[in-house]
Structure formats: C-alpha cells, structure tokens
Design an enzyme around this catalytic site. Structure first.
Site, PDB file in Angstrom:
ATOM      1  N   THR A  16      36.567  -7.961  43.676  1.00 43.46           N
ATOM      2  CA  THR A  16      35.455  -8.824  43.292  1.00 43.46           C
ATOM      3  C   THR A  16      35.446 -10.089  44.143  1.00 43.46           C
ATOM      4  OG1 THR A  16      36.769  -9.934  41.581  1.00 43.46           O
ATOM      5  CG2 THR A  16      35.528  -7.966  40.927  1.00 43.46           C
ATOM      6  N   GLY A  17      34.289 -10.722  44.211  1.00 41.74           N
ATOM      7  CA  GLY A  17      34.183 -11.989  44.908  1.00 41.74           C
ATOM      8  C   GLY A  17      34.321 -11.892  46.413  1.00 41.74           C
ATOM      9  N   SER A  19      32.192 -12.347  49.343  1.00 43.35           N
ATOM     10  CA  SER A  19      30.855 -12.807  49.710  1.00 43.35           C
ATOM     11  C   SER A  19      30.823 -13.675  50.964  1.00 43.35           C
ATOM     12  CB  SER A  19      30.234 -13.605  48.554  1.00 43.35           C
ATOM     13  OG  SER A  19      31.027 -14.742  48.249  1.00 43.35           O
ATOM     14  N   GLY A  25      38.695 -13.052  49.441  1.00 39.94           N
ATOM     15  CA  GLY A  25      38.250 -11.701  49.144  1.00 39.94           C
ATOM     16  C   GLY A  25      37.969 -10.897  50.396  1.00 39.94           C
ATOM     17  N   SER A 162      45.619 -20.445  39.985  1.00 42.79           N
ATOM     18  CA  SER A 162      45.313 -21.561  40.866  1.00 42.79           C
ATOM     19  C   SER A 162      46.387 -22.628  40.949  1.00 42.79           C
ATOM     20  CB  SER A 162      43.996 -22.210  40.432  1.00 42.79           C
ATOM     21  OG  SER A 162      43.426 -22.976  41.462  1.00 42.79           O
ATOM     22  N   TYR A 175      38.056 -25.299  34.968  1.00 45.99           N
ATOM     23  CA  TYR A 175      38.533 -24.309  35.929  1.00 45.99           C
ATOM     24  C   TYR A 175      40.022 -24.050  35.738  1.00 45.99           C
ATOM     25  CZ  TYR A 175      39.835 -22.295  40.461  1.00 45.99           C
ATOM     26  OH  TYR A 175      40.350 -21.489  41.451  1.00 45.99           O
TER      27      TYR A 175
END
Length: 272
Positions: A16-17, A19, A25, A162, A175
């Site tokens: 996923t992710g 882009s 990714g 993160s 986040y």
C-alpha cells in the site's frame, strides 16, 4: 536476499501507499519486483496533492516498478483507493485475490500525515482521521490478508511505525498515536498468525528523505546521523525485502528500528 535475484518468484505482494518515486513504498516495490514477485500496488493521489511535496506521475511510478521486474511473466497491477473507507481493506484484498489467486506478502506502507498538531489543538476529527487510515486500515488489511492465506510457506506481514517510542513527536500527536498502536500490537498479531505460517514485523524507517525535507530540516537532522547522511528510501526497503524473503522466516513479533544510528538528542555540530 540469498544471492538469488528471483527469490520471490511465484509469490504475490500487496504493497500500500505506492504513489511517489521518492517514497519508501516505491523503493520496496522495486526491491520485490527485482526479486521476482508479482505486485499489487495501491495509492491515493489526493493525499499527495494536499501535501507540500505534491503528487507524482502515477504512470511513471508504475513504469518505474515494472522496469525492475526480472521476468516477462511478472505482473504489476494497481488500484486507487482511499483507506479511510471502512470497506476499503476487504475490497483491496478481494481485488488482489481475484487478480492473482492468493497473496503471500502484505506491506502496509500507507500513511496519513499532515493535518495534525500538539496537545491543545487536537480535535476528535483529527484523531479519528489518523486512526482510520494509519491504524484501522492496517489492522483490517492484516485481517483480510490472514483470512485468504492458505498456510503455504512465505506468509509475511510488515507494518510501518514511526519511532515515536524513541523520542517525542510533540507536533504530531494524532499521527504518533496511530503509529504507536501498530508497534504495540505487533507481538499480539504475530502470536495469533504464527499458527497460519505468517510472520508479522513492524519497521521504523527513521527520518528518511522522501521529498518532504527542506534544506533547513536536513541541516538540523544531518548532525544526528553518525554515518554522515540522511536516510534514503532504499535503506528501509532493503530490510523489508529481507523480512519478506525466506531468509527472514525466523523473524516475527519484532519492532525494528532502521535509523542509521540516528540520535534524537545529539546536538547539532554547530552547538557547543
């Protein structure tokens, strides 16, 4: 990856992710394509368009990944999806299974960033938005992935956190909280999915220059890396490629920090 450039041949990876060509990714997808995997990539361009770094050319992103494939038979497919939708995870996994028959590898690289703040500025909407994409969607993807897995060797899940457990992130409370949940649930997921032959690990890539870093931020962070450079997207991608390979089969339930020795409390070199 064991010196075999086709070590993932015959396996299907959902990432996923994916882009932007500067993103983690894309680096992960490129590594797995070079190892022979078939790929299904998701992206959500509107999120990038709202960020300071902007959106990339998705055609160029996909062609870049396809250019790393080592076999003519390899396939790279993609789907635009907003993972804030509660049904998105099931829809994505169903799409991959319809295309390939089975998924061996899940890498939850997507993330909602921006629209955050410190304590004092938080709203329920802000917290819910980060939770929905970063945490809820990841857990629902893991659940849907596990439901379709038939017990064959090579089942892998990689989540992304993160580094909020290594140092404060006061301006990104929503986040940081959503990513902390993934780190905190890793061991429980790994324990439950072990019987199905699936490993689960979570990676903290540390500060990686994916196009969002300003010259000022780079100057501030660079002295905190004893190896003398910022993190690059391929740094965590190499670790993830190893985790999803056969050589990573004995690693599960771990939260792994791959930060190049980053020391959050080391003062810049210009200070005494």
């Amino acid at each position: 990856m064991g010196g075999d450039e086709r070590s993932l041949r015959g396996r299907v990876a959902l990432i996923t992710g994916v882009s932007r060509r500067q993103g983690i990714g894309f680096a992960v997808a490129s590594r797995l394509a070079a190892a022979g995997a078939d790929l299904f990539l998701t992206h959500h361009r509107p999120h990038d368009e709202d960020q300071p770094w902007g959106a990339d050319d998705l055609t160029a992103v996909l062609e870049g990944v396809r250019g790393r494939c080592v076999d003519e038979q390899q396939q790279v497919r993609e789907l635009a999806v907003d993972l804030v939708d509660p049904d998105a995870a099931d829809r994505v996994v169903s799409s991959v299974v319809a295309a390939f028959g089975h998924i061996d590898i899940l890498v939850c690289n997507h993330a909602r960033s921006g629209g955050d703040g410190p304590v004092g500025s938080l709203t329920a909407e802000m917290l819910d938005a980060h939770w929905a994409v970063n945490t809820r969607a990841s857990l629902l993807l893991v659940q849907a992935f596990a439901a379709q897995h038939d017990g064959r060797a090579g089942g892998r899940v990689v989540l992304m956190t993160s580094g909020q457990g290594l140092g404060p992130m006061p301006g990104e409370i929503a986040y940081a909280a959503s990513k902390a949940a993934l780190a905190g649930i890793t061991l429980s997921l790994a324990d439950q999915l072990a019987d199905a032959g699936i490993t689960v690990n979570t990676v903290n890539p540390g500060p990686v220059d994916t196009g969002y870093m300003t010259p000022e931020l780079t100057a501030q962070l660079a002295p905190m890396f004893p190896l003398g450079r910022m993190g690059e997207p391929d740094d965590p991608a190499r670790l993830i490629a190893w985790l999803v390979s056969d050589e990573g089969r004995w690693m599960t339930g771990q939260v792994i920090n791959t930060e190049g020795g980053f020391a959050r409390w080391r003062p810049p070199a210009t200070r005494e």
